[in-house]
Design a protein around this motif. Structure first.
Motif, PDB file in Angstrom:
ATOM      1  N   SER A  82       0.979  -1.474   0.049  1.00  0.00           N
ATOM      2  CA  SER A  82      -0.103   0.007  -0.104  1.00  0.00           C
ATOM      3  C   SER A  82       0.895   1.192   0.234  1.00  0.00           C
ATOM      4  O   SER A  82       1.231   1.866   1.051  1.00  0.00           O
ATOM      5  CB  SER A  82      -0.864  -0.077   1.156  1.00  0.00           C
ATOM      6  N   THR A  83       1.364   1.689  -1.283  1.00  0.00           N
ATOM      7  CA  THR A  83       2.540   2.633  -1.324  1.00  0.00           C
ATOM      8  C   THR A  83       1.774   3.631  -2.333  1.00  0.00           C
ATOM      9  O   THR A  83       0.809   3.395  -3.059  1.00  0.00           O
ATOM     10  CB  THR A  83       3.567   2.293  -1.944  1.00  0.00           C
ATOM     11  N   ILE A  84       2.475   4.998  -2.368  1.00  0.00           N
ATOM     12  CA  ILE A  84       2.401   5.847  -3.496  1.00  0.00           C
ATOM     13  C   ILE A  84       3.536   5.778  -4.332  1.00  0.00           C
ATOM     14  O   ILE A  84       4.666   6.108  -3.698  1.00  0.00           O
ATOM     15  CB  ILE A  84       2.095   7.105  -2.893  1.00  0.00           C
ATOM     16  N   ASP A  85       3.424   5.367  -5.596  1.00  0.00           N
ATOM     17  CA  ASP A  85       4.506   5.201  -6.298  1.00  0.00           C
ATOM     18  C   ASP A  85       4.655   6.433  -7.304  1.00  0.00           C
ATOM     19  O   ASP A  85       3.568   6.966  -7.712  1.00  0.00           O
ATOM     20  CB  ASP A  85       4.678   4.031  -6.924  1.00  0.00           C
ATOM     21  N   LEU A  86       5.840   6.986  -7.691  1.00  0.00           N
ATOM     22  CA  LEU A  86       5.986   8.256  -8.627  1.00  0.00           C
ATOM     23  C   LEU A  86       7.030   8.168  -9.410  1.00  0.00           C
ATOM     24  O   LEU A  86       8.164   7.290  -9.093  1.00  0.00           O
ATOM     25  CB  LEU A  86       5.865   9.465  -7.759  1.00  0.00           C
ATOM     26  N   GLU A  87       7.300   8.868 -10.494  1.00  0.00           N
ATOM     27  CA  GLU A  87       8.098   9.307 -11.290  1.00  0.00           C
ATOM     28  C   GLU A  87       9.073   8.058 -11.745  1.00  0.00           C
ATOM     29  O   GLU A  87      10.284   7.982 -11.416  1.00  0.00           O
ATOM     30  CB  GLU A  87       9.289  10.177 -10.385  1.00  0.00           C
ATOM     31  N   CYS A  88       8.624   7.384 -12.499  1.00  0.00           N
ATOM     32  CA  CYS A  88       9.398   6.054 -12.950  1.00  0.00           C
ATOM     33  C   CYS A  88       9.999   6.573 -14.052  1.00  0.00           C
ATOM     34  O   CYS A  88       9.501   7.274 -15.119  1.00  0.00           O
ATOM     35  CB  CYS A  88       8.257   5.049 -13.424  1.00  0.00           C
ATOM     36  N   LYS A  89      11.396   6.353 -13.961  1.00  0.00           N
ATOM     37  CA  LYS A  89      12.305   6.720 -15.242  1.00  0.00           C
ATOM     38  C   LYS A  89      13.262   5.464 -15.374  1.00  0.00           C
ATOM     39  O   LYS A  89      14.092   5.078 -14.456  1.00  0.00           O
ATOM     40  CB  LYS A  89      12.996   8.061 -15.139  1.00  0.00           C
ATOM     41  N   PHE A  90      13.468   5.223 -16.807  1.00  0.00           N
ATOM     42  CA  PHE A  90      14.375   4.093 -17.122  1.00  0.00           C
ATOM     43  C   PHE A  90      15.709   4.838 -17.266  1.00  0.00           C
ATOM     44  O   PHE A  90      15.671   5.753 -17.681  1.00  0.00           O
ATOM     45  CB  PHE A  90      14.010   3.516 -18.400  1.00  0.00           C
ATOM     46  N   SER A  91      16.719   3.838 -16.962  1.00  0.00           N
ATOM     47  CA  SER A  91      18.399   4.409 -17.272  1.00  0.00           C
ATOM     48  C   SER A  91      18.161   4.587 -18.761  1.00  0.00           C
ATOM     49  O   SER A  91      17.575   3.739 -19.392  1.00  0.00           O
ATOM     50  CB  SER A  91      19.081   3.646 -16.669  1.00  0.00           C
ATOM     51  N   PRO A  92      19.245   5.072 -19.217  1.00  0.00           N
ATOM     52  CA  PRO A  92      19.481   5.604 -20.739  1.00  0.00           C
ATOM     53  C   PRO A  92      19.674   4.010 -21.279  1.00  0.00           C
ATOM     54  O   PRO A  92      19.304   3.741 -22.563  1.00  0.00           O
ATOM     55  CB  PRO A  92      20.665   6.257 -20.841  1.00  0.00           C
ATOM     56  N   ASP A  93      20.086   3.059 -20.854  1.00  0.00           N
ATOM     57  CA  ASP A  93      20.410   1.726 -21.177  1.00  0.00           C
ATOM     58  C   ASP A  93      19.307   0.837 -21.205  1.00  0.00           C
ATOM     59  O   ASP A  93      19.276  -0.368 -21.667  1.00  0.00           O
ATOM     60  CB  ASP A  93      21.738   1.202 -20.990  1.00  0.00           C
ATOM     61  N   GLY A  94      18.360   1.287 -20.573  1.00  0.00           N
ATOM     62  CA  GLY A  94      17.093   0.526 -20.377  1.00  0.00           C
ATOM     63  C   GLY A  94      17.084  -0.646 -19.527  1.00  0.00           C
ATOM     64  O   GLY A  94      16.001  -1.466 -19.260  1.00  0.00           O
ATOM     65  N   THR A  96      17.838  -0.564 -15.859  1.00  0.00           N
ATOM     66  CA  THR A  96      17.147  -0.068 -14.502  1.00  0.00           C
ATOM     67  C   THR A  96      16.157   0.685 -14.613  1.00  0.00           C
ATOM     68  O   THR A  96      16.263   1.693 -15.333  1.00  0.00           O
ATOM     69  CB  THR A  96      18.368   0.316 -13.572  1.00  0.00           C
ATOM     70  N   LEU A  97      15.212   0.753 -13.718  1.00  0.00           N
ATOM     71  CA  LEU A  97      14.135   1.719 -13.552  1.00  0.00           C
ATOM     72  C   LEU A  97      14.184   2.119 -12.030  1.00  0.00           C
ATOM     73  O   LEU A  97      14.176   1.577 -11.238  1.00  0.00           O
ATOM     74  CB  LEU A  97      12.722   1.002 -13.678  1.00  0.00           C
ATOM     75  N   ALA A  98      14.309   3.526 -11.996  1.00  0.00           N
ATOM     76  CA  ALA A  98      14.273   4.347 -10.882  1.00  0.00           C
ATOM     77  C   ALA A  98      12.776   4.652 -10.751  1.00  0.00           C
ATOM     78  O   ALA A  98      12.229   5.207 -11.741  1.00  0.00           O
ATOM     79  CB  ALA A  98      15.136   5.450 -10.939  1.00  0.00           C
ATOM     80  N   PHE A  99      12.394   4.928  -9.607  1.00  0.00           N
ATOM     81  CA  PHE A  99      11.193   5.235  -9.148  1.00  0.00           C
ATOM     82  C   PHE A  99      11.151   5.756  -7.704  1.00  0.00           C
ATOM     83  O   PHE A  99      12.084   5.545  -6.900  1.00  0.00           O
ATOM     84  CB  PHE A  99       9.921   4.288  -9.517  1.00  0.00           C
ATOM     85  N   LEU A 100      10.061   6.591  -7.212  1.00  0.00           N
ATOM     86  CA  LEU A 100       9.912   6.934  -5.906  1.00  0.00           C
ATOM     87  C   LEU A 100       8.822   6.286  -5.269  1.00  0.00           C
ATOM     88  O   LEU A 100       7.882   6.029  -6.080  1.00  0.00           O
ATOM     89  CB  LEU A 100       9.758   8.589  -5.867  1.00  0.00           C
ATOM     90  N   TYR A 114      14.741  -0.617  -9.805  1.00  0.00           N
ATOM     91  CA  TYR A 114      14.219  -2.091  -9.982  1.00  0.00           C
ATOM     92  C   TYR A 114      15.142  -2.622 -11.384  1.00  0.00           C
ATOM     93  O   TYR A 114      15.346  -1.837 -12.164  1.00  0.00           O
ATOM     94  CB  TYR A 114      12.821  -1.845 -10.647  1.00  0.00           C
ATOM     95  N   ASP A 115      15.580  -3.654 -11.103  1.00  0.00           N
ATOM     96  CA  ASP A 115      16.570  -4.379 -12.017  1.00  0.00           C
ATOM     97  C   ASP A 115      15.600  -5.017 -13.084  1.00  0.00           C
ATOM     98  O   ASP A 115      14.923  -6.200 -12.738  1.00  0.00           O
ATOM     99  CB  ASP A 115      17.442  -5.459 -11.214  1.00  0.00           C
ATOM    100  N   VAL A 116      15.421  -4.637 -14.312  1.00  0.00           N
ATOM    101  CA  VAL A 116      14.643  -5.177 -15.311  1.00  0.00           C
ATOM    102  C   VAL A 116      14.774  -6.679 -15.533  1.00  0.00           C
ATOM    103  O   VAL A 116      13.969  -7.488 -15.701  1.00  0.00           O
ATOM    104  CB  VAL A 116      14.562  -4.096 -16.536  1.00  0.00           C
ATOM    105  N   ALA A 117      15.934  -7.219 -15.692  1.00  0.00           N
ATOM    106  CA  ALA A 117      16.196  -8.710 -15.937  1.00  0.00           C
ATOM    107  C   ALA A 117      15.954  -9.160 -14.620  1.00  0.00           C
ATOM    108  O   ALA A 117      15.464 -10.314 -14.950  1.00  0.00           O
ATOM    109  CB  ALA A 117      17.811  -8.648 -16.498  1.00  0.00           C
TER     110      ALA A 117
END
Length: 667
Positions: A82-94, A96-100, A114-117
């Motif tokens: 039960s969270t509020i997640d914001l601002e999802c942005k992939f690293s330029p190489d795609g 890793t995903l950073a979010f708040l 978030y490690d996509v693989a």
């Protein structure tokens, strides 16, 4: 129903509001019911989506992170708590995903990676405050973090409440202490280094940073002010900051406000939007390109509208969100050739969050993604390729059919102001035949606008659906000062707050009556923030209104200036000073004209509102009582600037509709 009872839960209107909310939010179903943010990875297919999946109708709605394939669809949850997640942005190489993310109710947003693989999430950085935004460096190795101090104010569009301080735990009897040196409010910049696994603060002690972005490898560009209080944003300027030693260089001092800062990948060009603004975070205006070395400014002219988002595709090309009257558009601008290209435009769709925000996908011209929606169409992710638009529907289309049960039609309308200016707005019609009782719903701002926005969201949407279900038409006008018509359309409200904008609104009602669309004996008015002020102001200036609901208003501009966290707003839009006897602060204050009011008026406020404190609603209520007007005041103890949590949203909708039913029945 007696809308003045404290507990309305057993009333038919509250129960109707609850049924509508269940039909839209589908709590406990595990279904996505809203799309709030999207980002697309380097491969052009993998996408991160933040959306609403309701667990219950209690508190704030959670927003959760999902992965999807924009060509195939489907949802894979990344976060489940039960969270509020914001601002999802992939690293330029795609990779890793950073979010708040923050637990609901805390506002203490922290960086997550978030490690996509591997499909793994881990917390990444400890900072002194809560994180508001993030930007990847071009080499994937560092993340720039915008951090607000614990106790800093949240912007008016997000509730205008003070965030929770972490350094103090006062006992119940201890006083609230304020001073002119509230350093705990300061907004700063931090860098998280993924290789070194360190997080450090950039030493910018003299500036309060509202927005920032990487400008090359060793520098950031920032919209910043010397003042740390929320009102300081209105005078913020553009600076360059050295990330190692924190040295600063002023690059541009605007006439109005700055926002939507974004630097090109090489750090050789800074894009920023200058606009007349009423709320931090809601910027729509003219695109500027600023040379970071010389400070030279190139003003980009795009006719008949406002730029609402800025993202660089590459060193030279910028993808822009744009609103042009009734139209929503995505544009591409080449900073070298100065050529403008329209990627896509439509009068059939708008976008959530107030403004459209197209996201460039790769280097291919005209390819971008954005979130689109309509009053009766739930949000979906759209991708453009050439002039072709494809849809990735992540929400069951039947949700839109649910809303259509209560909305017969939505029409864009035009009318002429007394001085001949063309004014636009929207008319939402219920089932049945007119003339209808009508509620004029005045938007906030004044620099904002009504556009094609999904009705299944927020207290506005639920209240409007309950009004429509009960047979009321809803008129949403965009008077002068509204966004989407260019800065020449906005500028006249600056210094004339409650002047010609008032006449624009009354002329709109005259038009609806003349066209025999609405019943002239059953005209109501409501609105929040600027709309709350305008509701109070209109009933002092015109006797046609059968009922009014004023929400989060400014009713006494002098006392509001002295108690609000954004006094600068008043000086800008009234064009005067609070200590000028007989000036606009007094002349344009509804409370000073209370003797003229005959309209039954309900005043609503949030006890935690720092922008238009609840005392503003109480003042107008008390003034109207002095003159024998039917009036009431309702203060929600856990709400700020607008009602944003359940079940208060249900109570709010029931009270608003109940007030109109009492004084101007729909049947």
């Amino acid at each position: 129903m007696n809308s003045l009872n404290v507990d309305l839960r057993d009333s038919p209107l509250f129960q109707d509001a609850e049924k509508i909310a269940h039909a839209i939010y589908k709590p406990g179903s595990g279904l996505l019911v809203d799309v709030l943010d999207v980002d697309v990875a380097k491969n052009g297919r993998t996408a991160a989506v933040i959306g609403t999946m309701a667990e219950s109708l209690e508190g704030r709605m959670p927003s959760k992170l999902f992965m999807t394939d924009i060509e195939v669809g489907g949802l894979e949850p990344v976060t489940t708590a039960s969270t509020i997640d914001l601002e999802c942005k992939f690293s330029p190489d795609g990779l890793t995903l950073a979010f708040l993310s923050a637990p609901i109710g805390t506002g203490n947003f922290k960086l997550q990676l978030y490690d996509v693989a591997k499909k793994q999430v881990h917390a990444a950085a400890a900072v002194d405050g809560w994180i508001e935004y993030l930007h990847w460096s071009r080499n994937d190795k560092r993340i720039l973090l915008g951090v607000a101090g614990h106790g800093a104010d949240i912007s008016s569009g997000k509730g205008a409440v003070a965030s929770k301080r972490q350094d103090e735990h006062p006992l119940p009897w201890m006083p609230d202490v304020r001073s002119t040196k509230d350093e705990f409010r300061r907004r700063s910049l931090w860098i998280h280094d993924l290789e070194l696994r360190t997080t450090r603060r950039i030493p910018t002690a003299e500036l309060n940073i509202w927005e920032a972005d990487w400008c090359g490898t060793g520098t950031v560009a920032a919209v910043a002010s010397k003042r740390v209080d929320e009102g300081g944003w209105y005078g913020a300027a553009l600076y360059l900051i050295d990330v190692e030693n924190g040295s600063v260089r002023l690059r541009y001092q605007p006439t109005d406000q700055l926002g939507l800062l974004c630097c090109n990948p090489s750090g050789t060009n800074i894009a920023v939007v200058e606009a007349i603004c009423s709320d931090r975070g809601r910027v729509a205006g003219q695109l500027l390109l600023v040379d970071p070395v010389s400070g030279d400014v190139d003003r980009v002219w795009i006719d008949k509208g406002d730029v609402t988002s800025v993202r660089w595709r590459n060193r030279d090309q910028i993808v822009l969100g744009f609103h042009r009257g009734f139209e929503t558009a995505a544009l591409e601008y080449n900073s070298v050739s100065r050529q403008q290209t329209e990627i896509w435009s439509s009068g059939k769709f708008g976008s959530g969050g107030g403004f459209v925000r197209p996201l460039p996908i790769g280097n291919e011209s005209r390819r971008c993604a954005f979130i689109l929606e309509d009053y009766r169409v739930a949000p979906f992710v759209a991708c453009s390729k050439g002039r072709k638009l494809t849809k990735t529907e992540l929400i069951d289309a039947a949700l839109g059919e649910t809303v259509k049960k209560w909305v017969r039609r939505v029409d864009p309308i035009h009318w002429s102001a007394p001085d001949g200016l063309d004014i636009q707005g929207w008319l939402l019609l219920p089932k049945g035949n007119g003339p209808f009782p009508v509620i004029m719903h005045v938007h906030g701002g004044p620099v904002s606008h009504w556009h094609r926005q999904w009705l299944g969201r927020t207290s506005h949407g639920l209240t409007n659906l309950l009004l429509l279900k009960n047979g009321y038409a809803i008129f949403q006008p965009n008077p002068r000062g509204s966004s989407g018509r260019g800065q020449d359309f906005v500028r006249p409200v600056k210094g004339d707050y409650g002047g010609r904008d008032t006449l624009d609104l009354l002329a709109g009602l005259d038009h609806l009556v003349k066209e025999k669309i609405v019943d002239s004996a059953r005209i109501g008015v409501m609105g929040g923030s600027y709309g709350g002020f305008m509701t109070s102001w209109l009933v002092t200036q015109d006797q046609r209104f059968a009922a009014a609901v004023s929400v989060a208003p400014s009713n006494n501009h002098i006392s509001c200036h002295l108690t609000s966290n954004i006094p600068d707003f008043k000086e800008i839009f009234l064009g005067d000073r609070f200590d000028n006897p007989g000036g606009k602060y007094s002349l344009r204050s509804p409370v000073m004209h209370a003797r003229k009011v005959k309209t039954p008026t309900l005043n609503i406020a949030g006890a935690l509102d720092a922008c238009t404190p609840p005392s503003q609603a109480l003042e107008f209520y008390s003034a109207l009582r002095q003159y024998g007007v039917d009036t009431a005041v309702v203060v929600y103890p856990q709400e700020g600037h607008g009602v944003q949590s359940f079940p208060a949203i249900l109570d709010y909708a029931a009270r608003v509709v109940g007030w109109f039913e009492k004084h101007m029945p729909s049947r």
